[in-house]
Design a protein around this motif. Structure first.
Motif, PDB file in Angstrom:
ATOM      1  N   ILE A 208      28.906  31.988  99.891  1.00  0.00           N
ATOM      2  CA  ILE A 208      30.190  31.793 100.555  1.00  0.00           C
ATOM      3  C   ILE A 208      30.344  30.358 101.049  1.00  0.00           C
ATOM      4  O   ILE A 208      31.374  30.009 101.632  1.00  0.00           O
ATOM      5  CB  ILE A 208      30.350  32.771 101.743  1.00  0.00           C
ATOM      6  CG1 ILE A 208      29.231  32.544 102.773  1.00  0.00           C
ATOM      7  CG2 ILE A 208      30.352  34.207 101.254  1.00  0.00           C
ATOM      8  CD1 ILE A 208      29.407  33.357 104.037  1.00  0.00           C
ATOM      9  N   ASP A 209      29.329  29.528 100.787  1.00  0.00           N
ATOM     10  CA  ASP A 209      29.360  28.159 101.288  1.00  0.00           C
ATOM     11  C   ASP A 209      29.968  27.184 100.296  1.00  0.00           C
ATOM     12  O   ASP A 209      30.218  26.022 100.641  1.00  0.00           O
ATOM     13  CB  ASP A 209      27.941  27.698 101.651  1.00  0.00           C
ATOM     14  CG  ASP A 209      27.003  27.724 100.449  1.00  0.00           C
ATOM     15  OD1 ASP A 209      27.145  28.648  99.611  1.00  0.00           O
ATOM     16  OD2 ASP A 209      26.136  26.838 100.345  1.00  0.00           O
TER      17      ASP A 209
ATOM     18  N   GLY B 254      49.006  31.718  87.453  1.00  0.00           N
ATOM     19  CA  GLY B 254      47.711  32.358  87.308  1.00  0.00           C
ATOM     20  C   GLY B 254      47.133  32.783  88.645  1.00  0.00           C
ATOM     21  O   GLY B 254      46.521  33.861  88.758  1.00  0.00           O
ATOM     22  N   LEU B 255      47.324  31.960  89.657  1.00  0.00           N
ATOM     23  CA  LEU B 255      46.850  32.312  90.994  1.00  0.00           C
ATOM     24  C   LEU B 255      47.581  33.548  91.510  1.00  0.00           C
ATOM     25  O   LEU B 255      46.970  34.458  92.094  1.00  0.00           O
ATOM     26  CB  LEU B 255      47.064  31.128  91.943  1.00  0.00           C
ATOM     27  CG  LEU B 255      46.516  31.272  93.361  1.00  0.00           C
ATOM     28  CD1 LEU B 255      45.001  31.405  93.354  1.00  0.00           C
ATOM     29  CD2 LEU B 255      46.934  30.059  94.208  1.00  0.00           C
TER      30      LEU B 255
ATOM     31  N   ASP C 147      40.428  42.973  98.533  1.00  0.00           N
ATOM     32  CA  ASP C 147      40.892  42.045  99.553  1.00  0.00           C
ATOM     33  C   ASP C 147      41.347  40.729  98.918  1.00  0.00           C
ATOM     34  O   ASP C 147      40.985  40.400  97.780  1.00  0.00           O
ATOM     35  CB  ASP C 147      39.767  41.749 100.556  1.00  0.00           C
ATOM     36  CG  ASP C 147      39.381  42.978 101.371  1.00  0.00           C
ATOM     37  OD1 ASP C 147      40.246  43.858 101.541  1.00  0.00           O
ATOM     38  OD2 ASP C 147      38.219  43.046 101.814  1.00  0.00           O
ATOM     39  N   GLU C 148      42.128  39.968  99.673  1.00  0.00           N
ATOM     40  CA  GLU C 148      42.517  38.630  99.216  1.00  0.00           C
ATOM     41  C   GLU C 148      41.272  37.758  99.069  1.00  0.00           C
ATOM     42  O   GLU C 148      40.333  37.863  99.859  1.00  0.00           O
ATOM     43  CB  GLU C 148      43.468  37.980 100.228  1.00  0.00           C
ATOM     44  CG  GLU C 148      44.816  38.669 100.337  1.00  0.00           C
ATOM     45  CD  GLU C 148      45.747  37.939 101.301  1.00  0.00           C
ATOM     46  OE1 GLU C 148      45.309  36.937 101.904  1.00  0.00           O
ATOM     47  OE2 GLU C 148      46.900  38.374 101.446  1.00  0.00           O
ATOM     48  N   ASP C 149      41.258  36.927  98.035  1.00  0.00           N
ATOM     49  CA  ASP C 149      40.121  36.037  97.862  1.00  0.00           C
ATOM     50  C   ASP C 149      40.420  34.674  98.473  1.00  0.00           C
ATOM     51  O   ASP C 149      41.540  34.388  98.925  1.00  0.00           O
ATOM     52  CB  ASP C 149      39.720  35.909  96.389  1.00  0.00           C
ATOM     53  CG  ASP C 149      40.813  35.310  95.523  1.00  0.00           C
ATOM     54  OD1 ASP C 149      41.846  34.852  96.067  1.00  0.00           O
ATOM     55  OD2 ASP C 149      40.634  35.270  94.293  1.00  0.00           O
ATOM     56  N   ALA C 150      39.400  33.816  98.494  1.00  0.00           N
ATOM     57  CA  ALA C 150      39.527  32.512  99.145  1.00  0.00           C
ATOM     58  C   ALA C 150      40.528  31.614  98.428  1.00  0.00           C
ATOM     59  O   ALA C 150      41.236  30.825  99.070  1.00  0.00           O
ATOM     60  CB  ALA C 150      38.161  31.833  99.214  1.00  0.00           C
TER      61      ALA C 150
ATOM     62  N   ASN D 177      45.529  28.620  98.946  1.00  0.00           N
ATOM     63  CA  ASN D 177      46.490  27.923  98.083  1.00  0.00           C
ATOM     64  C   ASN D 177      47.778  28.710  97.826  1.00  0.00           C
ATOM     65  O   ASN D 177      48.589  28.287  97.016  1.00  0.00           O
ATOM     66  CB  ASN D 177      45.821  27.603  96.735  1.00  0.00           C
ATOM     67  CG  ASN D 177      44.591  26.736  96.900  1.00  0.00           C
ATOM     68  OD1 ASN D 177      44.682  25.531  97.087  1.00  0.00           O
ATOM     69  ND2 ASN D 177      43.416  27.361  96.834  1.00  0.00           N
ATOM     70  N   ARG D 178      47.965  29.812  98.527  1.00  0.00           N
ATOM     71  CA  ARG D 178      49.138  30.645  98.280  1.00  0.00           C
ATOM     72  C   ARG D 178      50.429  29.875  98.547  1.00  0.00           C
ATOM     73  O   ARG D 178      51.396  29.994  97.772  1.00  0.00           O
ATOM     74  CB  ARG D 178      49.094  31.909  99.133  1.00  0.00           C
ATOM     75  CG  ARG D 178      49.165  31.673 100.634  1.00  0.00           C
ATOM     76  CD  ARG D 178      49.036  32.969 101.422  1.00  0.00           C
ATOM     77  NE  ARG D 178      50.144  33.875 101.160  1.00  0.00           N
ATOM     78  CZ  ARG D 178      50.120  35.161 101.468  1.00  0.00           C
ATOM     79  NH1 ARG D 178      49.055  35.690 102.048  1.00  0.00           N
ATOM     80  NH2 ARG D 178      51.174  35.931 101.216  1.00  0.00           N
TER      81      ARG D 178
END
Length: 288
Positions: A175-176, A237-238, A251-254, A259-260
């Motif tokens: 996660i880093d 694509g995002l 769940d929503e990803d990083a 960047n939404r």
């Protein structure tokens, strides 16, 4: 980073860099013929029909989809020939299904590290095609190809690079740093670069090559030096990935969290419109 710069980067890495060991499967001959037939000002329907009939399993795929609940409405009789299936599906959807079939068989995935890879790629292609249909001027075929090929570098790396399976496990757990940062730390390249190489070797659209090369570089959404069509593919694509995750109950990803706003702003899309897309897309993803 423009298309020419991506070409040059791939050439350098192929000649004397980390891409020397990457084995790219050849583009299927039927896919070459399909692309040529569809690229004509008036697509060659007879040639597309011959291509569809050339592989029994591909024909069966078209018939299965044409006779699915999404297409078999009340009063319709089931399709029994490839021609009937293509007529019901329409040329564009038939060609998209054929492309997905041919790519899936050209780059087989038999690894526990990539469970459901082509299933999710097909769903992403469906989502991208839907999004392109909502955005004036966006090419549906290019959007579908982006969805299908977006992560194609992963199975190619898995087949070519020793230890890449372990890298996937590590990258997913960390996660880093981003996934591609772990890929580069371990192998001096990543699936975005290798995916772009597949597009280059197969002589697919240069806009597709550039977008796949940059699909994890979300600064491109804010970079006026990047071609608008490339930025649109990355933004769509995002959103497609986000809508797929919602459909799957994840769940929503990083990537989406960070960047939404840039993606929605570039596409001039509101949160309310996104909710409407989510609702309209769900039956299509169910079928995919």
């Amino acid at each position: 980073m423009k298309t020419q710069a991506v070409h040059q980067e791939l050439d350098r890495a192929r000649a004397a860099g980390p891409l020397r060991q990457i084995q790219i499967p050849p583009c299927p001959e039927l896919l070459r013929r399909l692309r040529a037939a569809m690229a004509l000002p008036q697509p060659d329907l007879n040639e597309v029909g011959r291509i569809a009939a050339a592989d029994v399993a591909m024909s069966a795929t078209l018939l299965r989809v044409a006779n699915s609940p999404l297409h078999l409405v009340a009063g319709n009789v089931p399709c029994t020939t490839v021609g009937q299936a293509m007529y019901r599906l329409g040329l564009d959807e038939s060609a998209a299904l054929m492309q997905a079939f041919l790519v899936r068989h050209a780059i087989p995935v038999n690894s526990p590290h990539l469970l459901r890879f082509w299933q999710r790629s097909t769903k992403r292609a469906v989502a991208m095609g839907f999004i392109a249909g909502q955005l004036p001027g966006m090419r549906v075929d290019l959007a579908q190809s982006y969805g299908l090929f977006c992560h194609v570098g992963m199975p190619v790396l898995l087949q070519s690079v020793r230890g890449y399976g372990a890298t996937m496990v590590e990258a997913a757990a960390r996660i880093d740093r981003p996934f591609i940062a772990t890929e580069n730390a371990n192998h001096r390249t990543d699936h975005a670069v290798v995916g772009a190489l597949v597009i280059k070797v197969w002589h697919l659209a240069p806009e597709l090559m550039t977008a796949i090369r940059l699909h994890h570089d979300f600064d491109a959404l804010r970079d006026e030096g990047v071609d608008p069509e490339t930025r649109t593919l990355i933004a769509a694509g995002l959103i497609a990935e986000h809508l797929m995750r919602r459909h799957e109950g994840l769940d929503e990803d990083a990537d989406w969290a960070g960047n939404r706003h840039a993606a929605l702003a570039w596409l001039h899309l509101s949160e309310d419109e996104l909710e409407q897309w989510d609702e309209a897309l769900r039956p299509l993803l169910d079928e995919a």
